[in-house]
Design a protein around this motif. Sequence first.
Motif, mmCIF file in Angstrom:
data_model
loop_
_atom_site.group_PDB
_atom_site.id
_atom_site.type_symbol
_atom_site.label_atom_id
_atom_site.label_comp_id
_atom_site.label_asym_id
_atom_site.label_seq_id
_atom_site.Cartn_x
_atom_site.Cartn_y
_atom_site.Cartn_z
ATOM 1 N N ASP A 74 0.792 -1.234 0.000
ATOM 2 C CA ASP A 74 0.000 0.000 0.000
ATOM 3 C C ASP A 74 0.823 1.282 0.000
ATOM 4 O OD1 ASP A 74 -2.358 -1.523 0.112
ATOM 5 O OD2 ASP A 74 -2.214 -1.670 2.295
ATOM 6 N N GLY A 75 2.140 1.178 0.072
ATOM 7 C CA GLY A 75 2.994 2.363 0.093
ATOM 8 C C GLY A 75 3.439 2.724 1.496
ATOM 9 N N VAL A 76 4.504 3.480 1.552
ATOM 10 C CA VAL A 76 5.123 3.853 2.825
ATOM 11 C C VAL A 76 4.199 4.727 3.667
ATOM 12 C CG1 VAL A 76 7.062 5.092 3.874
ATOM 13 C CG2 VAL A 76 7.457 3.596 1.913
ATOM 14 N N ASP A 77 3.489 5.656 3.042
ATOM 15 C CA ASP A 77 2.592 6.533 3.810
ATOM 16 C C ASP A 77 1.484 5.739 4.493
ATOM 17 O OD1 ASP A 77 4.080 8.765 3.131
ATOM 18 O OD2 ASP A 77 2.771 9.329 1.459
ATOM 19 N N ALA A 78 0.906 4.781 3.766
ATOM 20 C CA ALA A 78 -0.151 3.942 4.354
ATOM 21 C C ALA A 78 0.412 3.098 5.492
ATOM 22 C CB ALA A 78 -0.780 3.046 3.290
ATOM 23 N N ALA A 79 1.617 2.561 5.307
ATOM 24 C CA ALA A 79 2.245 1.751 6.361
ATOM 25 C C ALA A 79 2.522 2.602 7.595
ATOM 26 C CB ALA A 79 3.530 1.112 5.851
ATOM 27 N N ALA A 80 2.973 3.829 7.387
ATOM 28 C CA ALA A 80 3.243 4.727 8.516
ATOM 29 C C ALA A 80 1.955 5.041 9.272
ATOM 30 C CB ALA A 80 3.904 6.012 8.027
ATOM 31 N N GLU A 81 0.861 5.226 8.544
ATOM 32 C CA GLU A 81 -0.428 5.496 9.186
ATOM 33 C C GLU A 81 -0.908 4.279 9.968
ATOM 34 O OE1 GLU A 81 -3.895 7.304 10.521
ATOM 35 O OE2 GLU A 81 -1.976 8.118 9.867
ATOM 36 N N THR A 82 -0.747 3.090 9.397
ATOM 37 C CA THR A 82 -1.119 1.863 10.089
ATOM 38 C C THR A 82 -0.326 1.727 11.386
ATOM 39 O OG1 THR A 82 -1.691 0.740 8.038
ATOM 40 C CG2 THR A 82 -1.150 -0.665 9.902
ATOM 41 N N LEU A 83 0.963 1.979 11.314
ATOM 42 C CA LEU A 83 1.830 1.897 12.483
ATOM 43 C C LEU A 83 1.415 2.917 13.542
ATOM 44 C CD1 LEU A 83 4.286 0.471 13.638
ATOM 45 C CD2 LEU A 83 5.722 2.101 12.428
ATOM 46 N N ARG A 84 1.105 4.141 13.117
ATOM 47 C CA ARG A 84 0.677 5.186 14.052
ATOM 48 C C ARG A 84 -0.615 4.782 14.757
ATOM 49 N NH1 ARG A 84 -2.828 8.700 14.874
ATOM 50 N NH2 ARG A 84 -3.954 8.406 12.932
ATOM 51 N N GLN A 85 -1.563 4.240 13.994
ATOM 52 C CA GLN A 85 -2.836 3.831 14.577
ATOM 53 C C GLN A 85 -2.669 2.661 15.542
ATOM 54 O OE1 GLN A 85 -5.788 3.197 11.534
ATOM 55 N NE2 GLN A 85 -5.611 5.271 10.761
ATOM 56 N N ALA A 86 -1.811 1.704 15.185
ATOM 57 C CA ALA A 86 -1.578 0.560 16.071
ATOM 58 C C ALA A 86 -0.940 1.020 17.379
ATOM 59 C CB ALA A 86 -0.692 -0.475 15.377
ATOM 60 N N LEU A 87 0.037 1.905 17.288
ATOM 61 C CA LEU A 87 0.702 2.422 18.488
ATOM 62 C C LEU A 87 -0.285 3.195 19.357
ATOM 63 C CD1 LEU A 87 3.267 2.839 20.129
ATOM 64 C CD2 LEU A 87 3.753 4.820 18.691
ATOM 65 N N GLN A 88 -1.134 3.989 18.733
ATOM 66 C CA GLN A 88 -2.143 4.740 19.476
ATOM 67 C C GLN A 88 -3.113 3.796 20.189
ATOM 68 O OE1 GLN A 88 -4.780 7.098 17.001
ATOM 69 N NE2 GLN A 88 -4.864 8.692 18.559
ATOM 70 N N SER A 89 -3.525 2.746 19.514
ATOM 71 C CA SER A 89 -4.448 1.766 20.093
ATOM 72 C C SER A 89 -3.824 1.061 21.295
ATOM 73 C CB SER A 89 -4.844 0.744 19.023
ATOM 74 O OG SER A 89 -5.560 -0.316 19.585
ATOM 75 N N VAL A 90 -2.595 0.624 21.134
ATOM 76 C CA VAL A 90 -1.909 -0.083 22.225
ATOM 77 C C VAL A 90 -1.677 0.863 23.398
ATOM 78 C CG1 VAL A 90 0.237 -1.224 22.900
ATOM 79 C CG2 VAL A 90 -0.859 -1.818 20.735
ATOM 80 N N SER A 91 -1.251 2.077 23.111
ATOM 81 C CA SER A 91 -1.007 3.049 24.190
ATOM 82 C C SER A 91 -2.272 3.304 24.988
ATOM 83 C CB SER A 91 -0.486 4.368 23.609
ATOM 84 O OG SER A 91 0.781 4.180 23.043
ATOM 85 N N ALA A 92 -3.395 3.441 24.292
ATOM 86 C CA ALA A 92 -4.666 3.683 24.974
ATOM 87 C C ALA A 92 -5.069 2.488 25.836
ATOM 88 C CB ALA A 92 -5.760 3.990 23.951
ATOM 89 N N ARG A 93 -4.837 1.284 25.337
ATOM 90 C CA ARG A 93 -5.222 0.083 26.090
ATOM 91 C C ARG A 93 -4.280 -0.192 27.255
ATOM 92 N NH1 ARG A 93 -6.210 -4.702 22.019
ATOM 93 N NH2 ARG A 93 -6.717 -5.756 23.956
ATOM 94 N N MET A 94 -3.027 0.194 27.149
ATOM 95 C CA MET A 94 -2.058 -0.068 28.212
ATOM 96 C C MET A 94 -2.098 1.006 29.301
ATOM 97 S SD MET A 94 -0.627 -2.922 27.537
ATOM 98 C CE MET A 94 0.810 -2.984 28.577
ATOM 99 N N ARG A 95 -2.556 2.175 28.993
ATOM 100 C CA ARG A 95 -2.554 3.304 29.932
ATOM 101 C C ARG A 95 -3.185 2.970 31.288
ATOM 102 N NH1 ARG A 95 -4.045 7.251 26.501
ATOM 103 N NH2 ARG A 95 -1.912 7.370 25.784
ATOM 104 N N PRO A 96 -4.374 2.343 31.337
ATOM 105 C CA PRO A 96 -4.976 2.063 32.643
ATOM 106 C C PRO A 96 -4.127 1.163 33.537
ATOM 107 C CG PRO A 96 -6.579 1.789 30.901
ATOM 108 C CD PRO A 96 -5.234 1.987 30.248
ATOM 109 N N GLN A 97 -3.276 0.334 32.954
ATOM 110 C CA GLN A 97 -2.453 -0.585 33.727
ATOM 111 C C GLN A 97 -1.199 0.090 34.270
ATOM 112 O OE1 GLN A 97 -1.672 -4.041 31.370
ATOM 113 N NE2 GLN A 97 -3.819 -4.321 30.859
#
Length: 99
Positions: A74-97
Amino acid sequence: MSLEHYNAELASIDMEIARLAQLCGIQMLQPGVAEAVLRNDSSLCNSTNPLAWEKLRGLLVLHYHVVAENAAADGVDAAAETLRQALQSVSARMRPQQQ
């Protein structure tokens, strides 16, 4: 594969990486830590857990493979966006712990 598929796959992998990093007592987002894990430098672990370490290292390799696959498809920009979204999701889920 669709962007949603890569998002879900990376978020799942990264959530497990975050959990295993906690078990090993390491901060995966600190500079140089991911590279040290890939080099199999377990000296940065604050606790001894060989099984968690090996699984962590394997999932980190898988993480990079999925990002490379996403970039090729999908291209580097799409991969960077996927990575950003995954990191944001994990950060949000790990924060309460992390109190």
